[in-house]
Design an enzyme around this catalytic site. Sequence first.
Site, PDB file in Angstrom:
ATOM      1  N   ASP A 126       0.796  -1.221   0.000  1.00 26.04           N
ATOM      2  CA  ASP A 126       0.000   0.000   0.000  1.00 26.04           C
ATOM      3  C   ASP A 126       0.835   1.280   0.000  1.00 26.04           C
ATOM      4  OD1 ASP A 126      -2.796   1.182   0.436  1.00 26.04           O
ATOM      5  OD2 ASP A 126      -1.678   2.017   2.130  1.00 26.04           O
ATOM      6  N   SER A 153      -4.925   2.651  -0.985  1.00 22.53           N
ATOM      7  CA  SER A 153      -4.477   1.957  -2.189  1.00 22.53           C
ATOM      8  C   SER A 153      -4.857   0.479  -2.132  1.00 22.53           C
ATOM      9  CB  SER A 153      -2.960   2.115  -2.339  1.00 22.53           C
ATOM     10  OG  SER A 153      -2.499   1.469  -3.484  1.00 22.53           O
ATOM     11  N   ASP A 154      -4.625  -0.153  -0.985  1.00 22.03           N
ATOM     12  CA  ASP A 154      -5.000  -1.560  -0.834  1.00 22.03           C
ATOM     13  C   ASP A 154      -6.506  -1.742  -0.988  1.00 22.03           C
ATOM     14  OD1 ASP A 154      -2.426  -2.451  -0.455  1.00 22.03           O
ATOM     15  OD2 ASP A 154      -2.623  -2.755   1.706  1.00 22.03           O
ATOM     16  N   ILE A 155      -7.279  -0.834  -0.413  1.00 25.17           N
ATOM     17  CA  ILE A 155      -8.738  -0.943  -0.489  1.00 25.17           C
ATOM     18  C   ILE A 155      -9.213  -0.780  -1.923  1.00 25.17           C
ATOM     19  CG2 ILE A 155     -10.896   0.198   0.165  1.00 25.17           C
ATOM     20  CD1 ILE A 155      -9.510   0.706   2.922  1.00 25.17           C
ATOM     21  N   GLY A 158      -7.904  -3.880  -4.040  1.00 21.94           N
ATOM     22  CA  GLY A 158      -8.572  -5.116  -3.642  1.00 21.94           C
ATOM     23  C   GLY A 158     -10.030  -5.146  -4.058  1.00 21.94           C
TER      24      GLY A 158
END
Length: 173
Positions: A126, A153-155, A158
């Site tokens: 992230d 960013s991860d959210i 994903g």
Amino acid sequence: PLAGLVLANLGAEVVKIEPVGSQDPFRTYAGMYGIQLDQAGADWIFALMNRGKRCIALDVASEAGRPLFHRLIEQADVFVTNLRATAIDRMGADAETLLAVNPRLVYARGAGFGFAGDIANDPCQDTVGMAYSGFMDAVSTTEEPHYPPGALSDIATGTNLASAILAGLVKRS
């Protein structure tokens, strides 16, 4: 991890494979946003990201583990990973190999730096992704880059990967 979480929240049976002799780093996560976590905090973070998933330890690349891995793939609708190409190839979990085991498989792979180019096989998570993309500069209210809390960013990646998987399942149908 988030793509599997989204799918599990939607009712999918998600099997998370962890390597034998190693563990998901979230099992011992030490800190978040400058806050040191004790074991209860690390347990909470792991449970948060893996709720609704079944976890197994399996050496996918070994002589003993590969047949079990292939049995899982034969029964699966989806294979999702965020591993780099070098690890995927070493484990025999590339798209060509797994689609030969199960031609109806939706093969989904996320990659921090994409699939081609000079840094495609570099590690990315992230914070690194936000720094390279310029996002940390874009959201900063000062001249200094700023990490916005919440693993944005991860959210985003994903959630988009989970949406792409759902689109693949619709197309396959």
